[in-house]
Design a protein around this motif. Sequence first.
Motif, PDB file in Angstrom:
ATOM      1  N   GLN A 144     -29.039   9.762 -18.381  1.00  0.00           N
ATOM      2  CA  GLN A 144     -27.920  10.935 -18.249  1.00  0.00           C
ATOM      3  C   GLN A 144     -27.456  10.564 -16.712  1.00  0.00           C
ATOM      4  OE1 GLN A 144     -28.472  14.915 -19.922  1.00  0.00           O
ATOM      5  NE2 GLN A 144     -30.613  14.279 -19.969  1.00  0.00           N
ATOM      6  N   ALA A 145     -26.039  10.888 -16.601  1.00  0.00           N
ATOM      7  CA  ALA A 145     -25.568  10.893 -15.165  1.00  0.00           C
ATOM      8  C   ALA A 145     -24.764  12.026 -14.911  1.00  0.00           C
ATOM      9  CB  ALA A 145     -24.753   9.375 -14.909  1.00  0.00           C
ATOM     10  N   VAL A 146     -25.031  12.698 -13.806  1.00  0.00           N
ATOM     11  CA  VAL A 146     -24.241  14.020 -13.447  1.00  0.00           C
ATOM     12  C   VAL A 146     -23.721  13.923 -11.971  1.00  0.00           C
ATOM     13  CG1 VAL A 146     -24.119  16.545 -13.450  1.00  0.00           C
ATOM     14  CG2 VAL A 146     -25.580  15.293 -15.184  1.00  0.00           C
TER      15      VAL A 146
ATOM     16  N   ILE B 271     -32.678  -0.578  -8.956  1.00  0.00           N
ATOM     17  CA  ILE B 271     -32.522   0.770  -9.867  1.00  0.00           C
ATOM     18  C   ILE B 271     -33.346   0.578 -11.244  1.00  0.00           C
ATOM     19  CG2 ILE B 271     -31.266   2.230 -11.010  1.00  0.00           C
ATOM     20  CD1 ILE B 271     -29.523   2.373  -8.831  1.00  0.00           C
ATOM     21  N   HIS B 272     -32.856  -0.504 -12.070  1.00  0.00           N
ATOM     22  CA  HIS B 272     -33.421  -0.875 -13.182  1.00  0.00           C
ATOM     23  C   HIS B 272     -34.957  -1.116 -12.911  1.00  0.00           C
ATOM     24  CE1 HIS B 272     -33.776  -2.091 -17.440  1.00  0.00           C
ATOM     25  NE2 HIS B 272     -34.258  -3.474 -16.902  1.00  0.00           N
TER      26      HIS B 272
ATOM     27  N   TRP C 205     -23.531   0.317 -13.668  1.00  0.00           N
ATOM     28  CA  TRP C 205     -24.462   1.395 -13.063  1.00  0.00           C
ATOM     29  C   TRP C 205     -24.682   2.553 -13.922  1.00  0.00           C
ATOM     30  CZ3 TRP C 205     -24.006   6.564 -12.268  1.00  0.00           C
ATOM     31  CH2 TRP C 205     -24.801   7.309 -11.138  1.00  0.00           C
ATOM     32  N   LEU C 206     -23.869   2.965 -14.671  1.00  0.00           N
ATOM     33  CA  LEU C 206     -23.966   4.031 -15.637  1.00  0.00           C
ATOM     34  C   LEU C 206     -25.117   3.500 -16.585  1.00  0.00           C
ATOM     35  CD1 LEU C 206     -20.456   5.295 -16.513  1.00  0.00           C
ATOM     36  CD2 LEU C 206     -22.251   6.494 -15.377  1.00  0.00           C
ATOM     37  N   ALA C 207     -25.037   2.327 -16.870  1.00  0.00           N
ATOM     38  CA  ALA C 207     -26.230   1.999 -18.152  1.00  0.00           C
ATOM     39  C   ALA C 207     -27.614   1.917 -17.638  1.00  0.00           C
ATOM     40  CB  ALA C 207     -25.635   0.358 -18.478  1.00  0.00           C
ATOM     41  N   ASN C 208     -27.748   2.339 -16.396  1.00  0.00           N
ATOM     42  CA  ASN C 208     -29.082   2.029 -15.979  1.00  0.00           C
ATOM     43  C   ASN C 208     -29.600   3.627 -16.193  1.00  0.00           C
ATOM     44  OD1 ASN C 208     -30.218  -0.412 -14.183  1.00  0.00           O
ATOM     45  ND2 ASN C 208     -27.774   0.073 -13.922  1.00  0.00           N
ATOM     46  N   PHE C 209     -28.984   4.618 -16.508  1.00  0.00           N
ATOM     47  CA  PHE C 209     -29.425   5.862 -16.567  1.00  0.00           C
ATOM     48  C   PHE C 209     -29.446   6.697 -17.909  1.00  0.00           C
ATOM     49  CE2 PHE C 209     -27.779   4.889 -12.180  1.00  0.00           C
ATOM     50  CZ  PHE C 209     -28.932   5.554 -11.545  1.00  0.00           C
TER      51      PHE C 209
ATOM     52  N   GLY D  24     -34.344   4.110 -16.796  1.00  0.00           N
ATOM     53  CA  GLY D  24     -33.920   5.428 -17.637  1.00  0.00           C
ATOM     54  C   GLY D  24     -33.839   6.778 -16.982  1.00  0.00           C
ATOM     55  N   ALA D  25     -33.879   6.904 -15.579  1.00  0.00           N
ATOM     56  CA  ALA D  25     -34.040   8.102 -14.862  1.00  0.00           C
ATOM     57  C   ALA D  25     -32.395   8.856 -15.180  1.00  0.00           C
ATOM     58  CB  ALA D  25     -34.279   7.678 -13.361  1.00  0.00           C
ATOM     59  N   ILE D  26     -32.658   9.941 -14.725  1.00  0.00           N
ATOM     60  CA  ILE D  26     -31.217  10.871 -14.726  1.00  0.00           C
ATOM     61  C   ILE D  26     -30.544  10.619 -13.086  1.00  0.00           C
ATOM     62  CG2 ILE D  26     -30.332  13.143 -14.897  1.00  0.00           C
ATOM     63  CD1 ILE D  26     -32.672  13.682 -17.056  1.00  0.00           C
TER      64      ILE D  26
END
Length: 222
Positions: free
Chosen positions: A111-113, A83-84, A105-109, A89-91
């Motif tokens: 924003q995360a929804v 992913i990285h 996992w969260l650190a790769n984005f 930096g994707a959402i």
Amino acid sequence: TRDDFKIAAVCLREAISDAEIARQRRRTIRQRRFQKWFNHDLPAVVAAQTKPLDLQRLSKRHHFPLLVAPRGDFNYPEFLERIHTKVPGAIALSVYVTQVYSPAWLANFSQAVNYHNGKLPDYRGLAATHWALYERQKYSGFAFHRITPEIDDGAILLQDQVAVEDNPRVGEIEMEKARLAAEQIPRLLDRLATQENGLTQEGRGRLWTRRDFRTTTEVPEV
């Protein structure tokens, strides 16, 4: 159509086989023949499934990769590295994923929804629609909320609800909420574009777990 967002990748827990796509298409043909021959409308929950989503075809047409998590684990280190590399930096928009995401996992984005199929904070966790019906609620809600290390605890960006009619069917209510949620994606993107914080969840609420489900479905030995 908008030019400020594009699909960077779709992440899956398992690969979609050609055989599964073929089965979906055969099922669609059978359902349409049923409608034609008997002049009978399909139940809402079935009608909503008559157009299978061919992700392989869509990925080729719109030029985005399908990333399959090893062992079905989105937190797997090799998957996080992928992913990285592929979409830095994707959402992230998580839909119908029961796994708890790790801080890595969260650190790769950026924003995360998450789309959650229940009213928050009252129906955090699993099987939210089932529990709303079990408690005889007149409405069943859903929310798009920011993902945090805690389960379904993040700030709410959008939320809505559907009425629960007499003799409700879980599948039909689930599909109605999914349809309404899909219609609100443009509003969700607007709020992501401006990086709105969202509304902090109020009240203690409740987290529903697999153990809760087992206690209501299993008959204890006497």
